[in-house]
Design an enzyme around this catalytic site. Structure first.
Site, PDB file in Angstrom:
ATOM      1  N   TYR A  44       6.835  53.961  41.660  1.00 47.42           N
ATOM      2  CA  TYR A  44       5.872  54.462  42.512  1.00 47.42           C
ATOM      3  C   TYR A  44       4.652  53.907  43.165  1.00 47.42           C
ATOM      4  O   TYR A  44       4.338  53.844  44.090  1.00 47.42           O
ATOM      5  CB  TYR A  44       5.240  56.099  41.562  1.00 47.42           C
ATOM      6  CG  TYR A  44       6.383  56.967  41.883  1.00 47.42           C
ATOM      7  CD1 TYR A  44       6.105  57.868  42.733  1.00 47.42           C
ATOM      8  CD2 TYR A  44       7.093  57.352  40.716  1.00 47.42           C
ATOM      9  CE1 TYR A  44       7.075  59.116  42.878  1.00 47.42           C
ATOM     10  CE2 TYR A  44       7.864  58.290  40.648  1.00 47.42           C
ATOM     11  CZ  TYR A  44       8.102  59.283  41.841  1.00 47.42           C
ATOM     12  OH  TYR A  44       8.791  60.398  41.788  1.00 47.42           O
TER      13      TYR A  44
ATOM     14  N   GLU B 284       9.393  64.641  36.704  1.00 48.04           N
ATOM     15  CA  GLU B 284      10.570  63.885  36.401  1.00 48.04           C
ATOM     16  C   GLU B 284      10.952  63.349  35.174  1.00 48.04           C
ATOM     17  O   GLU B 284      12.102  63.387  34.424  1.00 48.04           O
ATOM     18  CB  GLU B 284      10.733  62.630  37.310  1.00 48.04           C
ATOM     19  CG  GLU B 284      11.010  62.966  39.008  1.00 48.04           C
ATOM     20  CD  GLU B 284      10.491  61.949  39.850  1.00 48.04           C
ATOM     21  OE1 GLU B 284      10.250  60.874  39.374  1.00 48.04           O
ATOM     22  OE2 GLU B 284      10.351  62.454  41.027  1.00 48.04           O
TER      23      GLU B 284
END
Length: 400
Positions: free
Chosen positions: A95, A137
């Site tokens: 990310y 997630e």
């Protein structure tokens, strides 16, 4: 958290993001892949070349800008994307890479319209969204590990069956799992990871599970794509059909996806599919008739013709055993005059003999144009949008 002033600053960028969004995300992917080519193992090459992935990301960035003060409204979309991320193995460490190049792209494309302050605030907004994805997630990975120990594991191809022209089912049993039983929600999918011949990178594709849970295998049903080779369209479907045989192994993920039926409800179900979009519907139909044998189901399928209509015999058997299932089969054109079909031509849901039940739930899967047409037809007769559910295989898009 963002202050009110910071939210207003992000919202003020929405018009230029709408106008320049595709330029931003195209630049983003180019620079990110240039500096982190290993990420090409995660992304669908075809979607990149077609431009659908950059466009989907541009839409997402714009949606964040418009809804920055109520990001909770995007939660269903976030969960849908998070399922895809989990199914391909996206990690928290990736990310910051995405954030770095997204901010770089915004700054590069917007130029004087992107002050250091705006870039700083967008960085804060991105981190909030990234943290949300990572949290969701993480929970999804934990659930997946209860089904398969690793993100991708090898599975034996124990059976390969031609369903109709260009559509083949693969029966997959994970290696090393004694007394394996496939546990998933009907309508979900698994990812298949393959390195095609001549490819430098791994390629991942999602395929719906087309049989019921509890079997000692996963069944996926794959349509051979015959697209423009310059776009690499159909590389994986052709590889599977031409190269993978019984006895071979392929890597698969645990089941994922938010597209499944609430079987605590008893209202009527409309299962509407186009082409190979019938694969999740087959799983849903077989499971509903097994678990809720008295629940009314209207099964609607549209194919080009009978030669490319998979699972015809399975459907016939279900209709015989469960008379509460009503079918409506539509072909664009007929090839064999001896095969009966409810309609030939363009599918029009408003002309179904069964009618449209405003209290029913409607599940759609098929090509993008097909599903958009079906959603338009349903909303035109005032079916509430929250009762329309769809699965779209490709970069996440809002079709209504």
């Amino acid at each position: 958290m963002l202050t009110h002033a910071e939210m207003e600053m992000i919202r003020s960028t929405a018009p230029v993001l709408k106008e320049q969004g595709l330029a931003i995300t195209s630049y983003f992917y180019t620079e990110m892949f240039k500096n982190h080519p290993e990420l090409k193992n995660l992304f669908n090459v075809t979607h990149q070349k077609e431009g659908t992935q950059p466009q989907a990301l541009a839409n997402a960035v714009y949606a964040v800008a418009v809804n920055i003060d109520q990001l909770e409204t995007l939660l269903p979309v976030v969960r849908h994307i998070a399922q895809k991320h989990r199914s391909i193995g996206v990690q928290p460490s990736q990310y910051p890479i995405v954030g770095k190049y997204l901010l770089l792209a915004i700054q590069e494309v917007l130029g004087d319209n992107a002050s250091p302050e705006i870039i700083h605030v967008w960085g804060k907004a991105y981190q909030i969204l990234a943290d949300l994805f990572i949290q969701i997630e993480s929970e999804m990975y934990e659930e997946a590990r209860k089904l398969l120990a690793e993100e991708f594991i090898p599975a034996n191809v124990i059976r390969k069956e031609l369903e109709c022209l260009d559509i083949v089912s693969f029966y997959l049993r994970p290696v090393g799992m004694k007394d394996f039983q496939a546990m998933f929600k009907p309508g979900q999918y698994i990812s298949v990871r393959i390195r095609p011949q001549g490819s430098e990178y791994l390629q991942i594709r999602q395929y719906s599970l087309s049989d019921v849970p509890g079997k000692d295998y996963y069944r996926i049903t794959v349509k051979r794509e015959r697209g423009d080779n310059d776009l690499s369209n159909g590389v994986i479907s052709n590889h599977l059909q031409d190269q993978i045989q019984v006895g071979d192994q392929i890597e698969i993920s645990a089941p994922a996806g938010e597209f499944y039926v609430d079987q605590t409800k008893e209202n009527t179900l409309y299962l509407i599919s186009g082409g190979v979009g019938l694969t999740p519907m087959q799983s849903i139909l077989k499971n509903v008739t097994r678990i809720q044998p008295n629940r009314k189901v209207v099964y609607i399928h549209s194919s080009q013709n009978e030669n490319v209509h998979a699972f015809r015999n399975e459907l016939k058997q279900i209709i015989v055993e469960y008379p509460q299932v009503e079918r409506y089969i539509n072909y664009d054109k007929k090839v064999d005059s001896t095969i009966s079909v409810e309609h030939v031509g363009k599918l029009d849901l408003t002309k179904l003999p069964q009618g449209l039940d405003p209290g029913a739930d409607y599940y759609l899967c098929g090509p993008k144009g097909f599903m958009k047409a079906m959603i338009d037809q349903l909303t035109a007769v005032h079916v509430p949008i929250e009762q329309i559910h769809y699965e779209f295989f490709g970069p996440s898009e809002v079709l209504q």
